[in-house]
Design an enzyme around this catalytic site. Structure first.
Site, mmCIF file in Angstrom:
data_model
loop_
_atom_site.group_PDB
_atom_site.id
_atom_site.type_symbol
_atom_site.label_atom_id
_atom_site.label_comp_id
_atom_site.label_asym_id
_atom_site.label_seq_id
_atom_site.Cartn_x
_atom_site.Cartn_y
_atom_site.Cartn_z
ATOM 1 N N THR A 179 0.809 -1.229 0.000
ATOM 2 C CA THR A 179 0.000 0.000 0.000
ATOM 3 C C THR A 179 0.838 1.273 0.000
ATOM 4 O O THR A 179 0.412 2.284 -0.542
ATOM 5 C CB THR A 179 -0.933 0.045 1.227
ATOM 6 O OG1 THR A 179 -0.187 -0.402 2.358
ATOM 7 C CG2 THR A 179 -2.137 -0.858 1.036
ATOM 8 N N ARG A 180 2.039 1.207 0.594
ATOM 9 C CA ARG A 180 2.850 2.428 0.682
ATOM 10 C C ARG A 180 3.415 2.880 -0.663
ATOM 11 O O ARG A 180 3.922 3.985 -0.797
ATOM 12 C CB ARG A 180 3.983 2.231 1.698
ATOM 13 C CG ARG A 180 3.522 2.421 3.130
ATOM 14 C CD ARG A 180 4.620 2.105 4.113
ATOM 15 N NE ARG A 180 4.802 0.668 4.276
ATOM 16 C CZ ARG A 180 5.849 0.100 4.879
ATOM 17 N NH1 ARG A 180 6.819 0.869 5.363
ATOM 18 N NH2 ARG A 180 5.946 -1.202 4.984
ATOM 19 N N MET A 181 3.324 2.018 -1.677
ATOM 20 C CA MET A 181 3.732 2.456 -3.016
ATOM 21 C C MET A 181 2.727 3.455 -3.586
ATOM 22 O O MET A 181 3.045 4.226 -4.471
ATOM 23 C CB MET A 181 3.830 1.263 -3.974
ATOM 24 C CG MET A 181 4.960 0.310 -3.706
ATOM 25 S SD MET A 181 6.592 1.050 -3.841
ATOM 26 C CE MET A 181 6.861 0.987 -5.605
ATOM 27 N N LYS A 182 1.476 3.405 -3.080
ATOM 28 C CA LYS A 182 0.394 4.259 -3.600
ATOM 29 C C LYS A 182 0.329 4.153 -5.117
ATOM 30 O O LYS A 182 0.565 5.109 -5.846
ATOM 31 C CB LYS A 182 0.575 5.704 -3.154
ATOM 32 C CG LYS A 182 0.621 5.784 -1.635
ATOM 33 C CD LYS A 182 0.420 7.152 -1.089
ATOM 34 C CE LYS A 182 0.330 7.064 0.427
ATOM 35 N NZ LYS A 182 0.720 8.265 1.109
#
Ligand code: UD1
Ligand code: CA
Length: 503
Positions: A28-31
């Site tokens: 998720t932190r890659m967005k």
């Protein structure tokens, strides 16, 4: 320097039973709409690096555990590594659960099972081989790849009992004393297959994150509770790597860029040690499959991609991007973009040239500023110094092409090819409308539109003869507009063919 000195070649001559690559997590932190695993490091999806490193161990089984955005990941694997098996982890219940999903598809298994992550792109086969060698030398049920890092926040910590590992505690479950430990769990391990299966079956999710932790299997192995009957193996060893990049996971785009920079730095360093001059490593990007010869010079702002190869003595750049190109010895390519082009020995290209797929430049050709080529073959010694479009054309040797010439290859519906014979002269602003064949030594006069074949040695002029009207400017200055019959500009009207004319 590594803390185990066994050489990998001798000890991993036999492959491992399986490698399981965990790749089901969210990212998720890659967005990003794209799976994290498809984001590229040195031009290759992260997952390809992980799969290639795993493949180097010659495992009997290679399984990637997929889950989040798995259609994308599966499509990538089908294209890139169709021989690799996948296991689906529909719900991400933790690393231990993910390994369980892979084991389900593997049936009875003995020997060694290596577990790696799909998002650790710098881990290489050599490190995995060293890890397996350490495992074999230690006769343990599990061996963990560890690293001592300046800031261990977030990682699982290695609990030791002397040389041996007594367990791994996750950051969120650790007490203050444990959080001060700087030796971290990389998440990469070798397990005894029987112990791994027993351990995964025995996992509970009674912890801070409510997940089935693979790390708990390590603790069970250390405690001896999952050892197979009659197994000579016991306990858990650690293999600590000094190369911290080997264990660096990518969770966001800041880490992605850091890993890309480091990967590139290593590639450039290798080429410099092999005799390539790289004027500015910070602005030069070379992908791993590129092949360079000794005494190549790469000037700032250059990108060498794909399967590009460059011959000795060539000078590339500044500001040049070559993708899947073959460049001959002593070529000079300046401020140019080229894809799927073959540049012969000693060619000079640029500045500001765009060589598109199918361009072949024979020895000693010259391509100057604002020239675009596509599917164009130029014979030896041919020169196109400036301002030309050459699409779908075969040009012989020692041909000169003037500024503004266009080899028009498309009539809006289909493309056709023209050919220009050896030693021909193509004047400035000539349009050669394909398909046309121009013979050797022919002369195409400036400004001509060539729509028919031109025989060898002929002169072709296809334009109106000029008209000069003496004193015309003075006669008309400050006066009313001349009547049309006295206006020399009306002498040669262009012809527009209307539909009625044809009916
Ligand atoms: C895990 C380790 C931790 C270690 C760290 C190194 C556990 C419990 N903890 O942390 O000790 O320091 O890796 O990065 O194992 N994955 C799945 N399915 C899941 C969960 C994860 O496939 O259900 C995959 C992820 O895609 C990723 C890898 O496993 O590639 C690690 O998952 P991640 O959540 O990043 O690791 P942590 O659990 O934080
Ligand atoms: Ca992670």
């Amino acid at each position: 320097m590594r803390n185990v000195t066994t050489t990998s070649d001798q000890t991993t001559s036999t492959g491992v039973a399986a490698v399981i690559v965990l790749a089901a997590g969210g990212g998720t932190r890659m967005k990003s709409r794209r799976s994290k695993l498809l984001h590229e490091v040195a031009g290759r999806p992260m997952l390809s690096w992980a799969v290639n490193a795993a493949r180097g161990l010659n495992p009997e089984h290679l399984v990637v555990v997929v889950g989040h955005l798995r259609e994308q990941v599966e499509a990538q694997l089908a294209e890139d590594a169709p021989d690799v098996a996948t296991a689906v982890q529909a719900e991400q219940k933790g690393t231990g659960h993910a390994v369980g999903c892979a084991l389900e598809g593997l049936g009875e298994l003995t020997g060694e099972v290596v577990v790696t992550y799909g998002d650790v792109p710098m881990l290489d086969t050599a490190t995995l081989q060293d890890l397996v060698a350490a495992h074999r030398a230690a006769h343990t049920l599990a061996t963990v790849l560890t690293a001592e890092v300046p800031d261990p926040t977030g990682y699982g910590r290695i609990l030791r009992n002397g040389e041996r590992v007594s367990g791994i505690v996750e950051h969120k479950d650790a007490d203050d004393a444990q959080r001060r430990i700087r030796e971290i769990n990389s998440g990469i391990y070798v397990f005894d297959a029987v112990a791994l299966r027993r351990g995964v079956a025995a996992l509970s999710n009674d912890n801070a994150q409510g997940e089935y932790y693979l790390t708990d299997v390590v603790s069970m192995a250390a405690a001896g509770s999952i050892r197979g009957e009659g197994s000579e193996r016991s306990g858990v060893a650690a293999y600590r790597t000094e190369d911290l990049w080997q264990t660096e996971g990518v969770n966001d785009r800041v880490q992605l860029s850091r890993v890309n920079v480091e990967m590139n730095r290593r590639i450039l360093e290798r080429w410099m040690r092999d005799g390539v001059t790289i004027a500015d490593p910070s602005s030069t990007w070379i992908q791993p499959d590129v092949d360079l010869s000794q005494d190549v010079t790469v000037l700032p702002g250059s990108h060498l991609n794909g399967a590009t190869s460059i011959g000795s003595g060539a000078v590339i750049g500044p500001d040049t991007t070559l993708t899947d190109c073959e460049v001959g010895e002593d070529a000079v390519v300046t401020r140019t973009d080229a894809t799927l082009a073959v540049l012969g020995q000693g060619v000079r290209v640029g500045p500001y040239a765009n060589l598109r797929p199918g361009t072949v430049l024979d020895q000693g050709t010259k391509i100057g500023a604002f020239v675009e080529t596509k599917n164009a073959h130029l014979g030896a010694g041919t020169s196109i110094p400036r301002l030309v479009y050459a699409g779908d054309v075969v040009i012989g040797h020692e041909v000169t092409v003037g500024a503004g010439a266009v080899f028009a290859n498309n009539d809006g519906q289909s493309t056709a090819t023209s050919s220009i014979g050896d030693g021909a002269f193509v004047g400035s602003n000539v349009v050669v409308v394909a398909p046309v064949s121009v013979g050797a030594g022919a002369f195409l006069a400036a400004g001509s539109a060539i729509t028919e074949d031109v025989p060898e040695g002929a002169l072709a002029i296809a334009r109106d003869r000029g008209h000069i009207s003496s004193g015309w400017v003075a006669r008309h200055r400050g006066q009313a507009a001349p009547s049309s019959d006295s206006d020399p500009r009306s002498d040669s009207r262009d012809h527009i063919s209307t539909p009625e004319e044809h009916s």
